[in-house]
Design a protein around this motif. Sequence first.
Motif: not given
Length: 182
Positions: A55, A102-103
């Motif tokens: 992240e 993000k994905s």
Amino acid sequence: MKQTTVRNLHRDLGYIYLGLIISFAFSGILMNHRENWHPEKYTLEAKEIHVALPENEKDITDAYAENLAKELKIEDKIRRHNVRKGKFRMQFENTQVEIDLKSGDGEIVSFIKTPIISQTMFLHKNTSNWWIYFSDIFGISLIIIAVTGAMMIKHGKHTFKRRGWKLTLAGLLFPILFLIFS
């Protein structure tokens, strides 16, 4: 300098560098358009992947990139990796990986160098000492070819003094205007 000496120098340098001029011109045209297509290489295989990336972008380190390459079963040696514009990219000798941060969706693209074209384009990228010196000699020779070509016509309405200087000035204006407006 005698007219025959100027013509002979112009002719002989022209012959010596004819092949190199063609090679540089050809590879230069290809290099100008390398963002639109990749003339230096062609795709062998493209495979979609999904990866759970950390992240925090700061966790994407050299060690992370090397471990991910092993996990993705990429045998090439990693050349570089970066995170830019929402994408994590890894570049290998014959493979590229791009993953959306993000994905986690991405793609592994395996490619091979295009015969002849990749070697020709290498001329523009090579930074070895001997090639730099050879390119310097080539550049100086192109200047000599240009100047001796301008000196060859001594009489008539197409001489450098009457017309050639205007065309030379026009030729110099294009790169100057490009530099000013780009």
